[in-house]
Design a protein around this motif. Structure first.
Motif, short mmCIF file in Angstrom:
data_model
loop_
_atom_site.label_atom_id
_atom_site.label_comp_id
_atom_site.label_asym_id
_atom_site.label_seq_id
_atom_site.Cartn_x
_atom_site.Cartn_y
_atom_site.Cartn_z
N GLU A 177 0.83 -1.21 0.00
CA GLU A 177 0.00 0.00 0.00
C GLU A 177 0.86 1.25 0.00
OE1 GLU A 177 -3.38 2.21 2.79
OE2 GLU A 177 -3.01 0.06 2.99
N THR A 178 1.92 1.24 0.79
CA THR A 178 2.79 2.41 0.88
C THR A 178 3.55 2.64 -0.42
OG1 THR A 178 3.02 2.03 3.26
CG2 THR A 178 4.59 3.55 2.24
N LEU A 179 4.08 1.57 -1.01
CA LEU A 179 4.80 1.72 -2.27
C LEU A 179 3.89 2.26 -3.37
CD1 LEU A 179 7.05 -1.49 -2.34
CD2 LEU A 179 7.71 0.84 -1.73
N TYR A 180 2.66 1.78 -3.42
CA TYR A 180 1.71 2.31 -4.40
C TYR A 180 1.43 3.78 -4.13
CZ TYR A 180 0.18 -1.73 -7.18
OH TYR A 180 0.12 -2.77 -8.09
N ALA A 181 1.25 4.14 -2.86
CA ALA A 181 0.97 5.54 -2.51
C ALA A 181 2.14 6.45 -2.86
CB ALA A 181 0.65 5.65 -1.03
N LEU A 182 3.35 5.90 -2.84
CA LEU A 182 4.55 6.66 -3.20
C LEU A 182 4.75 6.73 -4.72
CD1 LEU A 182 7.04 5.31 -0.50
CD2 LEU A 182 6.12 7.65 -0.64
N GLY A 183 3.87 6.08 -5.48
CA GLY A 183 3.99 6.11 -6.93
C GLY A 183 4.97 5.10 -7.49
N MET A 184 5.22 4.01 -6.75
CA MET A 184 6.24 3.04 -7.15
C MET A 184 5.68 1.70 -7.63
SD MET A 184 9.01 4.64 -6.92
CE MET A 184 9.30 6.33 -6.39
N ALA A 185 4.40 1.68 -8.02
CA ALA A 185 3.79 0.43 -8.46
C ALA A 185 4.54 -0.19 -9.63
CB ALA A 185 2.33 0.67 -8.84
N HIS A 186 5.09 0.66 -10.50
CA HIS A 186 5.75 0.16 -11.71
C HIS A 186 7.02 -0.63 -11.39
CE1 HIS A 186 7.71 3.94 -10.72
NE2 HIS A 186 8.71 3.63 -11.51
N ARG A 187 7.53 -0.53 -10.18
CA ARG A 187 8.75 -1.26 -9.82
C ARG A 187 8.46 -2.60 -9.14
NH1 ARG A 187 12.94 1.59 -11.07
NH2 ARG A 187 12.87 3.87 -11.11
N ILE A 188 7.19 -2.89 -8.86
CA ILE A 188 6.82 -4.11 -8.15
C ILE A 188 6.48 -5.21 -9.15
CG2 ILE A 188 5.18 -5.13 -6.52
CD1 ILE A 188 4.70 -2.31 -5.42
N VAL A 189 7.05 -6.41 -8.93
CA VAL A 189 6.72 -7.54 -9.80
C VAL A 189 5.82 -8.55 -9.10
CG1 VAL A 189 8.80 -7.35 -11.22
CG2 VAL A 189 8.84 -8.80 -9.17
N ALA A 190 5.81 -8.58 -7.77
CA ALA A 190 5.00 -9.57 -7.06
C ALA A 190 4.64 -9.06 -5.68
CB ALA A 190 5.74 -10.91 -6.96
N VAL A 191 3.48 -9.52 -5.18
CA VAL A 191 2.99 -9.15 -3.85
C VAL A 191 2.43 -10.40 -3.18
CG1 VAL A 191 2.44 -6.80 -4.59
CG2 VAL A 191 0.67 -8.58 -4.70
N ASP A 192 2.22 -10.32 -1.87
CA ASP A 192 1.56 -11.44 -1.19
C ASP A 192 0.06 -11.15 -1.11
OD1 ASP A 192 0.92 -11.05 2.15
OD2 ASP A 192 1.84 -9.42 1.01
N ILE A 193 -0.73 -12.13 -0.66
CA ILE A 193 -2.18 -12.00 -0.74
C ILE A 193 -2.77 -11.05 0.30
CG2 ILE A 193 -2.47 -14.25 -1.82
CD1 ILE A 193 -3.40 -15.31 0.91
N THR A 194 -1.98 -10.55 1.25
CA THR A 194 -2.50 -9.52 2.15
C THR A 194 -2.47 -8.15 1.48
OG1 THR A 194 -0.39 -8.95 3.23
CG2 THR A 194 -1.63 -10.82 4.14
N SER A 195 -1.93 -8.07 0.29
CA SER A 195 -1.85 -6.80 -0.45
C SER A 195 -3.17 -6.52 -1.16
CB SER A 195 -0.69 -6.84 -1.44
OG SER A 195 0.54 -7.03 -0.77
N THR A 196 -4.19 -6.27 -0.37
CA THR A 196 -5.54 -6.10 -0.91
C THR A 196 -5.86 -4.66 -1.30
OG1 THR A 196 -6.39 -5.85 1.35
CG2 THR A 196 -6.44 -8.07 0.39
N TYR A 197 -4.94 -3.73 -0.99
CA TYR A 197 -5.17 -2.33 -1.36
C TYR A 197 -3.90 -1.74 -1.93
CZ TYR A 197 -7.17 2.27 -1.46
OH TYR A 197 -7.65 3.47 -1.90
N PRO A 198 -4.00 -1.05 -3.07
CA PRO A 198 -5.21 -0.92 -3.87
C PRO A 198 -5.61 -2.25 -4.50
CG PRO A 198 -3.35 -0.03 -5.07
CD PRO A 198 -2.83 -0.37 -3.70
N PRO A 199 -6.88 -2.43 -4.86
CA PRO A 199 -7.32 -3.71 -5.42
C PRO A 199 -6.54 -4.12 -6.66
CG PRO A 199 -9.21 -2.38 -4.80
CD PRO A 199 -8.00 -1.50 -4.66
N SER A 200 -6.00 -3.15 -7.38
CA SER A 200 -5.26 -3.46 -8.60
C SER A 200 -3.98 -4.24 -8.33
CB SER A 200 -4.91 -2.17 -9.35
OG SER A 200 -4.17 -1.29 -8.50
N ALA A 201 -3.46 -4.17 -7.09
CA ALA A 201 -2.18 -4.83 -6.80
C ALA A 201 -2.26 -6.33 -7.05
CB ALA A 201 -1.76 -4.55 -5.36
#
Length: 329
Positions: free
Chosen positions: A82-106
């Motif tokens: 959630e924090t990385l997305y809020a910082l505008g860094m979604a484009h650098r993430i390749v994988a998340v765990d299933i508790t990453s429910t926000y934002p839903p797009s993750a």
């Protein structure tokens, strides 16, 4: 358990003005529109981190971690994601765990590595990450040890459930990503939200007894005691954890549940209507003040329990809902 975008940094006069307005309002006038300073959903536009930056940092375990490129990040823990997305860094993430429910797009956009406490080191390493960022309560310990031994940089992030820790996590992650300005703006905004929440609580001093039910297991509610994220968020919202006499999450027998006398039952919205109906159908719950009034509140799990960027917003929402369901008709 365990991001929402943030708005622009308010000027000091705006922050002070918001608090002044709160002090001048009566309880009935203390509406949501007067309190929304600091609670908007707008995203901060952070500068892009340089994927080739090289630096050494110390994580929450005291380990010195050498970080280079950050183009293939594995994010472990909903709060981190959630924090990385809020910082505008979604484009650098390749994988998340299933508790990453926000934002839903993750969870839709990124590969899943499963649950943060049942990780497979082999599965994570197969994704060829150049950086792993994990909450310190991720596991199992053997998998974390394997990831550390692999040579891939892994930064462990403090998992303390407190408002101070929320700010420190944001600043730590923003420093890693080279987005310090965006991180500072988020923390200032959260500080403003804290003032608003404090002002609300000063006008609503009743302390309802709130029981958080994680799920129903074998016909018994699994409730939150002390030393849990639920206990922390209930206190932050101005309530009293009805289960504070026990530690961790425990299934409750009928007699014990009745004796707790909760005014409100709190659950995650992920439980859906089926769980709500099961709670209202429980004979012991029907014998409590909460059951008599059908006073059940549900909120999105990561927002409620994640202690990430939306935590103060969640506490304020919970405080208002508690006031609504416990106020005499």
């Amino acid at each position: 358990m365990a991001g929402e975008g943030q708005g622009p940094v308010p000027a000091r006069s705006e922050i002070l003005g918001g608090v002044m307005n709160v002090r001048l309002c009566s309880r009935r006038q203390f509406g949501l529109s007067a309190l929304m300073t600091g609670f908007s959903g707008a995203s901060i536009r952070a500068p892009r981190a340089d994927g080739a930056r090289r630096f050494v940092m110390q994580d929450c375990r005291g380990r010195r971690v050498a970080i280079g490129s950050m183009d293939r990040i594995v994010s472990i823990g909903g709060t981190v994601t959630e924090t990385l997305y809020a910082l505008g860094m979604a484009h650098r993430i390749v994988a998340v765990d299933i508790t990453s429910t926000y934002p839903p797009s993750a969870l839709r956009e990124k590969q899943s590595i499963g649950y943060m406490r049942t990780l497979s080191a082999e599965g994570i390493l197969a994704l060829r990450p150049d950086l792993i960022i994990a909450m310190n309560d991720a596991g199992p310990a053997a998998a974390i040890d394997q990831l550390i031994a692999s040579g891939v940089p892994i930064v462990m992030i403090d998992a303390t459930r407190s408002l101070d820790a929320v700010g420190k996590r944001i600043l730590t992650l923003s420093k890693i990503m080279g987005a310090e300005q965006a991180g500072t703006a988020m923390v200032v905004r959260i500080d403003n939200q804290k003032r608003t929440l404090s002002a609300w609580k000063s006008l609503h001093r009743e302390r309802a007894r709130v029981l958080f039910v994680m799920r129903i297991a074998n016909g018994r509610p699994m409730a939150a005691g002390a030393d849990t994220a639920a206990d922390a968020i209930i206190g932050l919202a101005g309530g009293v954890n009805a289960g504070a006499g026990m530690s961790g999450y425990k299934p409750l027998e009928r007699e014990a549940l009745v004796e707790l006398r909760p005014d409100v039952i709190l659950m995650m919205s992920q439980g859906g209507q089926a769980m709500r109906e099961a709670l209202l159908g429980d004979e012991a719950i029907r014998m409590t003040p909460a059951g008599e009034r059908h006073a059940i509140i549900d909120m999105e799990g990561e927002k409620l329990l994640g202690f990430g960027p939306r935590t103060v917003e969640a506490a304020f929402e919970l405080a208002r809902q508690i006031d609504r369901v416990t106020r005499p008709s």
